[in-house]
Structures are given as structure tokens and as C-alpha cells.
Design a protein around this motif. Structure first.
Motif, PDB file in Angstrom:
ATOM      1  N   VAL A  34       0.825  -1.202   0.000  1.00 44.69           N
ATOM      2  CA  VAL A  34       0.000   0.000   0.000  1.00 44.69           C
ATOM      3  C   VAL A  34       0.861   1.254   0.000  1.00 44.69           C
ATOM      4  N   LEU A  35       0.558   2.165  -0.926  1.00 48.21           N
ATOM      5  CA  LEU A  35       1.114   3.514  -0.859  1.00 48.21           C
ATOM      6  C   LEU A  35       0.063   4.388  -0.181  1.00 48.21           C
ATOM      7  N   LEU A  36       0.409   4.919   0.987  1.00 49.69           N
ATOM      8  CA  LEU A  36      -0.511   5.737   1.769  1.00 49.69           C
ATOM      9  C   LEU A  36      -0.167   7.204   1.537  1.00 49.69           C
ATOM     10  N   VAL A  37      -1.041   7.909   0.829  1.00 51.76           N
ATOM     11  CA  VAL A  37      -0.845   9.326   0.530  1.00 51.76           C
ATOM     12  C   VAL A  37      -1.649  10.114   1.555  1.00 51.76           C
ATOM     13  N   VAL A  83      -3.249   2.255  -3.846  1.00 49.14           N
ATOM     14  CA  VAL A  83      -2.983   3.602  -3.351  1.00 49.14           C
ATOM     15  C   VAL A  83      -4.165   4.052  -2.504  1.00 49.14           C
ATOM     16  N   VAL A  84      -3.867   4.573  -1.320  1.00 52.44           N
ATOM     17  CA  VAL A  84      -4.895   5.090  -0.420  1.00 52.44           C
ATOM     18  C   VAL A  84      -4.607   6.561  -0.169  1.00 52.44           C
ATOM     19  N   ALA A 137      -1.951   3.655 -18.636  1.00 62.02           N
ATOM     20  CA  ALA A 137      -2.413   2.288 -18.395  1.00 62.02           C
ATOM     21  C   ALA A 137      -3.495   2.283 -17.317  1.00 62.02           C
ATOM     22  N   ASP A 138      -4.144   1.141 -17.121  1.00 64.11           N
ATOM     23  CA  ASP A 138      -5.152   1.053 -16.067  1.00 64.11           C
ATOM     24  C   ASP A 138      -4.523   1.393 -14.716  1.00 64.11           C
ATOM     25  N   PRO A 139      -5.146   2.281 -13.946  1.00 61.71           N
ATOM     26  CA  PRO A 139      -4.572   2.693 -12.657  1.00 61.71           C
ATOM     27  C   PRO A 139      -4.532   1.555 -11.645  1.00 61.71           C
ATOM     28  N   LEU A 140      -3.701   1.751 -10.620  1.00 63.18           N
ATOM     29  CA  LEU A 140      -3.732   0.861  -9.468  1.00 63.18           C
ATOM     30  C   LEU A 140      -5.060   1.037  -8.738  1.00 63.18           C
ATOM     31  N   PRO A 141      -5.523   0.009  -8.044  1.00 60.14           N
ATOM     32  CA  PRO A 141      -6.715   0.197  -7.208  1.00 60.14           C
ATOM     33  C   PRO A 141      -6.524   1.382  -6.260  1.00 60.14           C
TER      34      PRO A 141
END
Length: 380
Positions: A33-36, A87-88, A127-131
Motif C-alpha cells: 500500500v502507498l498511503l498518501v 494507493v490510499v 495504463a489502467d490505474p492501481l486500485p
């Protein structure tokens, strides 16, 4: 009947306490998870720990203001280094837009700038984004439901939007409690942003039966809630504003906006706060749009409906709704345009640029440059 489409998050969870579900729901979408995040919300630390408790590997990116090309590049590099599969974004609209842009561009090869519109050159298709998961901590932009991410271009004073239906988050978790106790000035500006979005979507020449249903159900409760929150803290009013913000995002993703946001996209590039700009411009925009519709023999019935709502909540029978709104924002010290980095000498250029702004295209009537200039003249 006119054909239409409707775009929305794949899943939405709305209600007080729903943030408690966030870690489990995120883990169902990805485990790297990338937490923004912004800096102001302590609960994000709890989410970070809860994600680790769900077996996720978490890398954080801190948003320090309005996202720009450089911050997107840094975020994309962080996501790629982390091999992020989700990505959150937790924060206000700027944070969520940054998360959406990173999620979209991380899987796409090459220079990030190639995927952004520039000088009329069509951008590359990403391209299709990450969830993507969006968890708002303010009630204003509705970014958790929109199909765009607004980015600044360093050194130019301009803003551009990355636009694609695939930018709509996979999951929106809207917990109004995350907005409780927000500063009064932020509550005013963000609330006016949501109200302006609802009104512009209702008036839009691209409105559909679905966007009408969304906006008509939310405008009056949102206006009442903002009036309440300017007097005192109130959980029910926070709930209504969070709902209004979310519904405004759904509506704008499907109907477009209008001249207020056309102007705000240009003025905001000069450094002014977006919600405050929208709130300042809205009364004059309603008046000018009404006059323009009548002068062209078109119906102004929808603006008259809005005027009645604004007058009912903010004014009395002796004033118009737009005048009542002006008095309300003046009384609560919303910054004037000059304080939002728009000075009289710059207004002709801004009016000229707003004619072709993307949001302006959905305005209920095509305005001339002189009519747009009149909005700016009558705002302060």
C-alpha cells in the motif's frame, strides 16, 4: 429522452465510524500500500498501524499542499520503488487528487508529463490505474467521487486536470466524524465549494436525470448545514456537509460545472484557496447567468429555484438569494478576491482565459467575455 452515462466509485461506504472498516477493505484490494496523506489528521497514523496489522507493507507519501507535476513525479517514484499494488489517499481534495494521479501514472511507462494535457497536444493514454481508495477528511471537493485530478504546473501559475473515468476511486470511505472540529475558515470555504458544485451541476447544460436527483436532494440541506456550522459545532450538520460534498463529486463527474469553476481554475493557479474563490464568485455568477438566460429568451427557472433556497436560509423576503449569500459570506469574513491573489488589473486577462476553460463549457448559457468580466467586477 436524452441518453446519458453515469460514473461513480465501484463501492462507497458512508457514515460515522466507517473509518474503522478501512484497513480490512484496503487489504482486500492490495497488500503493498502507498498511503498518501496530509500532516493534520492523527487518525492516519492509526490507519497505518491497522494496515500493518492486516499484513500490508505500507509506504507513506506526505502531501504538502496543492499537488503539482513535481509532487506527482516523486509519488510515482515512491510507488514504483515500493512495488505498490494499491494507493490510499487520506485528506482533503488536494491529497486525494495526488493519490489518484499517482495511482494512474505509476503503471505507465515513460515521462509523467507525457500523460498530461499541454498546449493543445493530446496526452498519452495511461495504463489502467492501481486500485485506489479515497478517504476524505474535509467536506468540499467531493474528490472521492470525481474522475479528475487537479495539478499545478510549477512556475506557470496554471492548473491542469488529469481526466479519465478510470480515475474515479475504486472505494470511497466517507466518515463525517473525520471532519468534526475542522477550523471555522476551512469549514466555510470547503462548504461553499460543495454548495457551488451542487448548484453548478444542477444548472449545467449537461445535467441528467440522475445528477438532478443528486443535486436537488442535497442543495438545501447543505446550505442549512453550513449556516449551522458557522454558529456552532454540530455532528448532524457535519454529516449533511459530508454527504453534500460526496454527492457534489458524483454530480460533477457526470454533468460538469460552470463559469464559477471555469474562473476558479484560473484564479486558483495564482495561489488563492479554491473553495473561497468559488464562494466569492457564486453570487455574481448566479446574477449574470440569470440575466444572460433571459436576454436570450431562455428559461432561468432553475436559477430562480436556487435563489429561493438561498434566500430562505440566508436572507429574507426583502433580498434576493444571491444578495443574501453575499451578506452571509461577508459576515463570516470570507476573503475577498484581492486577498485571494486576484487584483483588478488582472481581471481582463482572467475573463479572457475563462471563456475557453473546460468547466465553462458546461455553463447553462454561453457567456461572452464581457459577461464573464461583469462577474469579476461585481464580485467584490
Amino acid at each position: 429522452m436524452t441518453a446519458f452515462t453515469f460514473t461513480a466509485p465501484h463501492s462507497t461506504v458512508f457514515g460515522r465510524g466507517t473509518r474503522a472498516e478501512a484497513a480490512e477493505r484496503v487489504a482486500a484490494l492490495g497488500h503493498r500500500v502507498l498511503l498518501v496523506r496530509g500532516r493534520a489528521v492523527d487518525w492516519v497514523d492509526m490507519l497505518h498501524d491497522a494496515l500493518i496489522g492486516q499484513g500490508c507493507a505500507v509506504e507513506s507519501v506526505v502531501s504538502t499542499g496543492e499537488p503539482d507535476l513535481d509532487s506527482v513525479r516523486r509519488g510515482v517514484n515512491a510507488a514504483r520503488t515500493h512495488s505498490a499494488d494499491c494507493v490510499v489517499g487520506v485528506g482533503g481534495g488536494a491529497v486525494i487528487d495526488l493519490g489518484k494521479a499517482i495511482a494512474a501514472l505509476c503503471p505507465s511507462a515513460g515521462n509523467v508529463a507525457d500523460y498530461l494535457p499541454s498546449d493543445g497536444t493530446p496526452p498519452r493514454q495511461f495504463a489502467d490505474p492501481l486500485p485506489t481508495v479515497a478517504i476524505p477528511t474535509t467536506a468540499g471537493t467531493g474528490a472521492e467521487a470525481t474522475r479528475n485530478a487537479v495539478l499545478g504546473l510549477p512556475g506557470t501559475g496554471a492548473k491542469i486536470s488529469l481526466r479519465d473515468a478510470r480515475l474515479v476511486p475504486d472505494l470511497a470511505i466517507v466518515d463525517p466524524a473525520l471532519t468534526d472540529g475542522a477550523p471555522r475558515g476551512l469549514t466555510l470555504a470547503s462548504g461553499l465549494d460543495a454548495i457551488t458544485q451542487l448548484i453548478e451541476c444542477y444548472l449545467s447544460c449537461r445535467a441528467t436525470p440522475i445528477t438532478d436527483a443528486l443535486t436537488q436532494s442535497a442543495i438545501s440541506p447543505a446550505v442549512a448545514a453550513l449556516k449551522t456550522l458557522m454558529r456552532n459545532e454540530d455532528p448532524a450538520a457535519r454529516d449533511d456537509m459530508a454527504r453534500a460534498s460526496y454527492l457534489s463529486g458524483l454530480a460533477l463527474a457526470n454533468s460538469g460545472l460552470g463559469i464559477v469553476h471555469g474562473l476558479a481554475s484560473i484564479i486558483g493557479g495564482r495561489g488563492g484557496a479554491h473553495g473561497a474563490i468559488c464562494g466569492r464568485l457564486l453570487p455574481a455568477a448566479l446574477d449574470v447567468n440569470a440575466a444572460a438566460l433571459r436576454s436570450r429568451g431562455l428559461s432561468s427557472a432553475r436559477i430562480e429555484e436556487i435563489d429561493i433556497i438561498l434566500n430562505r436560509h440566508f436572507g429574507d423576503s426583502a433580498t434576493s438569494g444571491s444578495a443574501a449569500l453575499r451578506h452571509f459570506i461577508d459576515r463570516h469574513e470570507l476573503p475577498a478576491l484581492a486577498a485571494l491573489n486576484l487584483h483588478n488589473a488582472d481581471k481582463p486577462e482572467v475573463a479572457n482565459l475563462a471563456v475557453t476553460a473546460s468547466s465553462t463549457r458546461a455553463n447553462p448559457v454561453s457567456l461572452t467575455e464581457d459577461e464573464i468580466a461583469l462577474i469579476l467586477r461585481d464580485t467584490d
